[in-house]
Design a protein around this motif. Structure first.
Motif, PDB file in Angstrom:
ATOM      1  N   ALA A  19       0.828  -1.205   0.000  1.00  0.00           N
ATOM      2  CA  ALA A  19       0.000   0.000   0.000  1.00  0.00           C
ATOM      3  C   ALA A  19       0.865   1.258   0.000  1.00  0.00           C
ATOM      4  O   ALA A  19       0.555   2.239  -0.683  1.00  0.00           O
ATOM      5  CB  ALA A  19      -0.929  -0.002   1.221  1.00  0.00           C
ATOM      6  N   ILE A  20       1.966   1.229   0.750  1.00  0.00           N
ATOM      7  CA  ILE A  20       2.876   2.381   0.808  1.00  0.00           C
ATOM      8  C   ILE A  20       3.554   2.579  -0.545  1.00  0.00           C
ATOM      9  O   ILE A  20       3.659   3.708  -1.038  1.00  0.00           O
ATOM     10  CB  ILE A  20       3.920   2.174   1.933  1.00  0.00           C
ATOM     11  N   PHE A  21       4.015   1.493  -1.164  1.00  0.00           N
ATOM     12  CA  PHE A  21       4.641   1.598  -2.487  1.00  0.00           C
ATOM     13  C   PHE A  21       3.666   2.192  -3.500  1.00  0.00           C
ATOM     14  O   PHE A  21       4.005   3.109  -4.243  1.00  0.00           O
ATOM     15  CB  PHE A  21       5.099   0.216  -2.970  1.00  0.00           C
ATOM     16  N   ASP A  22       2.458   1.657  -3.530  1.00  0.00           N
ATOM     17  CA  ASP A  22       1.462   2.135  -4.497  1.00  0.00           C
ATOM     18  C   ASP A  22       1.138   3.610  -4.255  1.00  0.00           C
ATOM     19  O   ASP A  22       0.985   4.389  -5.200  1.00  0.00           O
ATOM     20  CB  ASP A  22       0.183   1.304  -4.399  1.00  0.00           C
ATOM     21  N   ALA A  23       1.036   3.997  -2.985  1.00  0.00           N
ATOM     22  CA  ALA A  23       0.719   5.380  -2.648  1.00  0.00           C
ATOM     23  C   ALA A  23       1.852   6.314  -3.063  1.00  0.00           C
ATOM     24  O   ALA A  23       1.606   7.386  -3.630  1.00  0.00           O
ATOM     25  CB  ALA A  23       0.457   5.508  -1.145  1.00  0.00           C
ATOM     26  N   ALA A  24       3.083   5.915  -2.813  1.00  0.00           N
ATOM     27  CA  ALA A  24       4.233   6.762  -3.158  1.00  0.00           C
ATOM     28  C   ALA A  24       4.317   6.975  -4.657  1.00  0.00           C
ATOM     29  O   ALA A  24       4.493   8.107  -5.131  1.00  0.00           O
ATOM     30  CB  ALA A  24       5.522   6.130  -2.634  1.00  0.00           C
ATOM     31  N   LEU A  25       4.180   5.913  -5.428  1.00  0.00           N
ATOM     32  CA  LEU A  25       4.255   6.034  -6.886  1.00  0.00           C
ATOM     33  C   LEU A  25       3.107   6.873  -7.430  1.00  0.00           C
ATOM     34  O   LEU A  25       3.301   7.704  -8.329  1.00  0.00           O
ATOM     35  CB  LEU A  25       4.239   4.635  -7.518  1.00  0.00           C
ATOM     36  N   ALA A  26       1.917   6.676  -6.893  1.00  0.00           N
ATOM     37  CA  ALA A  26       0.759   7.429  -7.366  1.00  0.00           C
ATOM     38  C   ALA A  26       0.898   8.921  -7.068  1.00  0.00           C
ATOM     39  O   ALA A  26       0.633   9.765  -7.930  1.00  0.00           O
ATOM     40  CB  ALA A  26      -0.515   6.876  -6.735  1.00  0.00           C
ATOM     41  N   LEU A  27       1.324   9.253  -5.862  1.00  0.00           N
ATOM     42  CA  LEU A  27       1.431  10.664  -5.485  1.00  0.00           C
ATOM     43  C   LEU A  27       2.513  11.383  -6.278  1.00  0.00           C
ATOM     44  O   LEU A  27       2.333  12.538  -6.691  1.00  0.00           O
ATOM     45  CB  LEU A  27       1.719  10.780  -3.986  1.00  0.00           C
ATOM     46  N   VAL A  28       3.650  10.723  -6.510  1.00  0.00           N
ATOM     47  CA  VAL A  28       4.708  11.359  -7.299  1.00  0.00           C
ATOM     48  C   VAL A  28       4.230  11.603  -8.729  1.00  0.00           C
ATOM     49  O   VAL A  28       4.506  12.648  -9.319  1.00  0.00           O
ATOM     50  CB  VAL A  28       5.979  10.495  -7.278  1.00  0.00           C
ATOM     51  N   SER A  29       3.507  10.652  -9.289  1.00  0.00           N
ATOM     52  CA  SER A  29       2.995  10.807 -10.660  1.00  0.00           C
ATOM     53  C   SER A  29       1.927  11.891 -10.736  1.00  0.00           C
ATOM     54  O   SER A  29       1.870  12.646 -11.712  1.00  0.00           O
ATOM     55  CB  SER A  29       2.420   9.475 -11.155  1.00  0.00           C
ATOM     56  N   GLU A  30       1.100  11.987  -9.695  1.00  0.00           N
ATOM     57  CA  GLU A  30      -0.007  12.943  -9.715  1.00  0.00           C
ATOM     58  C   GLU A  30       0.426  14.360  -9.340  1.00  0.00           C
ATOM     59  O   GLU A  30      -0.010  15.337  -9.961  1.00  0.00           O
ATOM     60  CB  GLU A  30      -1.102  12.488  -8.744  1.00  0.00           C
ATOM     61  N   SER A  31       1.266  14.479  -8.316  1.00  0.00           N
ATOM     62  CA  SER A  31       1.564  15.796  -7.751  1.00  0.00           C
ATOM     63  C   SER A  31       3.010  16.243  -7.904  1.00  0.00           C
ATOM     64  O   SER A  31       3.323  17.399  -7.643  1.00  0.00           O
ATOM     65  CB  SER A  31       1.207  15.798  -6.252  1.00  0.00           C
ATOM     66  N   GLY A  32       3.895  15.321  -8.306  1.00  0.00           N
ATOM     67  CA  GLY A  32       5.310  15.650  -8.389  1.00  0.00           C
ATOM     68  C   GLY A  32       6.016  15.312  -7.098  1.00  0.00           C
ATOM     69  O   GLY A  32       5.403  15.218  -6.026  1.00  0.00           O
ATOM     70  N   TYR A  33       7.311  15.160  -7.188  1.00  0.00           N
ATOM     71  CA  TYR A  33       8.095  14.739  -6.028  1.00  0.00           C
ATOM     72  C   TYR A  33       8.104  15.796  -4.930  1.00  0.00           C
ATOM     73  O   TYR A  33       7.982  15.479  -3.746  1.00  0.00           O
ATOM     74  CB  TYR A  33       9.524  14.429  -6.465  1.00  0.00           C
ATOM     75  N   ALA A  34       8.236  17.064  -5.313  1.00  0.00           N
ATOM     76  CA  ALA A  34       8.349  18.136  -4.315  1.00  0.00           C
ATOM     77  C   ALA A  34       7.117  18.218  -3.411  1.00  0.00           C
ATOM     78  O   ALA A  34       7.227  18.530  -2.224  1.00  0.00           O
ATOM     79  CB  ALA A  34       8.578  19.478  -5.010  1.00  0.00           C
ATOM     80  N   LYS A  35       5.950  17.935  -3.972  1.00  0.00           N
ATOM     81  CA  LYS A  35       4.711  18.042  -3.200  1.00  0.00           C
ATOM     82  C   LYS A  35       4.352  16.748  -2.491  1.00  0.00           C
ATOM     83  O   LYS A  35       3.386  16.717  -1.718  1.00  0.00           O
ATOM     84  CB  LYS A  35       3.569  18.467  -4.120  1.00  0.00           C
ATOM     85  N   THR A  36       5.082  15.694  -2.768  1.00  0.00           N
ATOM     86  CA  THR A  36       4.822  14.418  -2.095  1.00  0.00           C
ATOM     87  C   THR A  36       5.500  14.418  -0.730  1.00  0.00           C
ATOM     88  O   THR A  36       6.666  14.797  -0.612  1.00  0.00           O
ATOM     89  CB  THR A  36       5.355  13.247  -2.939  1.00  0.00           C
ATOM     90  N   THR A  37       4.780  14.024   0.290  1.00  0.00           N
ATOM     91  CA  THR A  37       5.316  13.997   1.654  1.00  0.00           C
ATOM     92  C   THR A  37       5.094  12.622   2.271  1.00  0.00           C
ATOM     93  O   THR A  37       4.248  11.843   1.810  1.00  0.00           O
ATOM     94  CB  THR A  37       4.621  15.041   2.546  1.00  0.00           C
ATOM     95  N   VAL A  38       5.856  12.335   3.308  1.00  0.00           N
ATOM     96  CA  VAL A  38       5.655  11.086   4.045  1.00  0.00           C
ATOM     97  C   VAL A  38       4.246  11.053   4.617  1.00  0.00           C
ATOM     98  O   VAL A  38       3.574  10.012   4.618  1.00  0.00           O
ATOM     99  CB  VAL A  38       6.710  10.941   5.159  1.00  0.00           C
ATOM    100  N   GLU A  39       3.776  12.219   5.110  1.00  0.00           N
ATOM    101  CA  GLU A  39       2.418  12.287   5.655  1.00  0.00           C
ATOM    102  C   GLU A  39       1.382  11.941   4.582  1.00  0.00           C
ATOM    103  O   GLU A  39       0.414  11.213   4.852  1.00  0.00           O
ATOM    104  CB  GLU A  39       2.137  13.679   6.217  1.00  0.00           C
ATOM    105  N   GLY A  40       1.595  12.468   3.388  1.00  0.00           N
ATOM    106  CA  GLY A  40       0.667  12.193   2.298  1.00  0.00           C
ATOM    107  C   GLY A  40       0.684  10.728   1.893  1.00  0.00           C
ATOM    108  O   GLY A  40      -0.368  10.131   1.608  1.00  0.00           O
ATOM    109  N   ILE A  41       1.876  10.146   1.847  1.00  0.00           N
ATOM    110  CA  ILE A  41       1.993   8.725   1.509  1.00  0.00           C
ATOM    111  C   ILE A  41       1.273   7.876   2.557  1.00  0.00           C
ATOM    112  O   ILE A  41       0.527   6.946   2.226  1.00  0.00           O
ATOM    113  CB  ILE A  41       3.475   8.308   1.407  1.00  0.00           C
ATOM    114  N   ALA A  42       1.490   8.212   3.834  1.00  0.00           N
ATOM    115  CA  ALA A  42       0.864   7.458   4.919  1.00  0.00           C
ATOM    116  C   ALA A  42      -0.656   7.540   4.827  1.00  0.00           C
ATOM    117  O   ALA A  42      -1.358   6.524   4.966  1.00  0.00           O
ATOM    118  CB  ALA A  42       1.351   7.981   6.266  1.00  0.00           C
ATOM    119  N   ALA A  43      -1.177   8.748   4.592  1.00  0.00           N
ATOM    120  CA  ALA A  43      -2.623   8.922   4.506  1.00  0.00           C
ATOM    121  C   ALA A  43      -3.194   8.142   3.326  1.00  0.00           C
ATOM    122  O   ALA A  43      -4.235   7.488   3.442  1.00  0.00           O
ATOM    123  CB  ALA A  43      -2.954  10.412   4.376  1.00  0.00           C
ATOM    124  N   ARG A  44      -2.520   8.208   2.194  1.00  0.00           N
ATOM    125  CA  ARG A  44      -2.986   7.506   0.991  1.00  0.00           C
ATOM    126  C   ARG A  44      -2.950   5.992   1.199  1.00  0.00           C
ATOM    127  O   ARG A  44      -3.827   5.264   0.723  1.00  0.00           O
ATOM    128  CB  ARG A  44      -2.100   7.903  -0.192  1.00  0.00           C
TER     129      ARG A  44
END
Length: 205
Positions: A19-44
């Protein structure tokens, strides 16, 4: 006395990692690396932030493991894990095949975003950069080395050619165009790189 089995902690951990892997890849693709946070990955992913920090020191480390896992799953799905570059006896055809596949991969949004993020982060984080090279880049380059060594032994390229230098004639320009977005990456461009490189690597009269 109840015979209910206790929850499988390892299975639960694997589900959380996925779930963490999928969330990290999705958030980077959707929002970019700079806007991706550990908090966002955890929530996703539906896990606690501390769960991520227990396994990884940073979002970059999460993304690297997620990307490596993505590559492994893609290889398994295509049945070519560890197969490297094909050896059909036709070096030009084999190199066109693998460079065209690389073009398709780099043009895939699911790969493009994480790859750019990791490449950039690896420049400022030497430890991450070294791990990225060791775990992802170097194994791929070694496929080229082995195929070019075979071609050299068969007399298809000049016997004095250093395979490690020769492979850079192929992958260097491709990644330069991808990184700087100077022009589109196409199969025709990949084919032209193979033709030009082999012209320079051909045995001397």
């Amino acid at each position: 006395m109840s015979d209910t089995k206790a929850p499988d902690a390892s299975r639960r951990s694997e589900r959380s990692r996925r779930a963490i892997f999928d969330a990290a890849l999705a958030l980077v693709s959707e929002s970019g690396y700079a806007k991706t946070t550990v908090e966002g990955i955890a929530a996703r992913a539906g896990v606690g932030k501390q769960t991520i920090y227990r396994w990884w020191p940073s979002k970059a480390a999460v993304l690297l493991d997620a990307f490596l896992d993505l590559q492994d799953r893609a290889a398994e799905a295509h049945g070519d894990a560890g197969s490297g570059i094909p050896d059909t006896g036709d070096l030009a055809a084999d190199l066109r095949y693998v460079l065209r596949a690389t073009v398709d991969e780099l043009n895939d949004p699911a790969v493009d975003g994480p790859t750019r993020a990791l490449a950039a982060e690896g420049v400022v984080d030497p430890e991450l950069g070294a791990r990225l090279t060791e775990a992802l880049l170097e194994p791929q380059l070694q496929h080229y080395v082995r195929r070019l060594e075979t071609a050299r032994a068969a007399g298809e390229i000049d016997p004095d050619v250093d395979p490690r230098t020769a492979l850079e004639l192929l992958v260097g320009p491709l990644h330069h165009r991808w990184l700087h977005r100077t022009l589109p990456l196409t199969h025709a461009y990949a084919d032209s790189l193979v033709d030009l490189a082999l012209r320079g690597l051909a045995p001397r009269p």
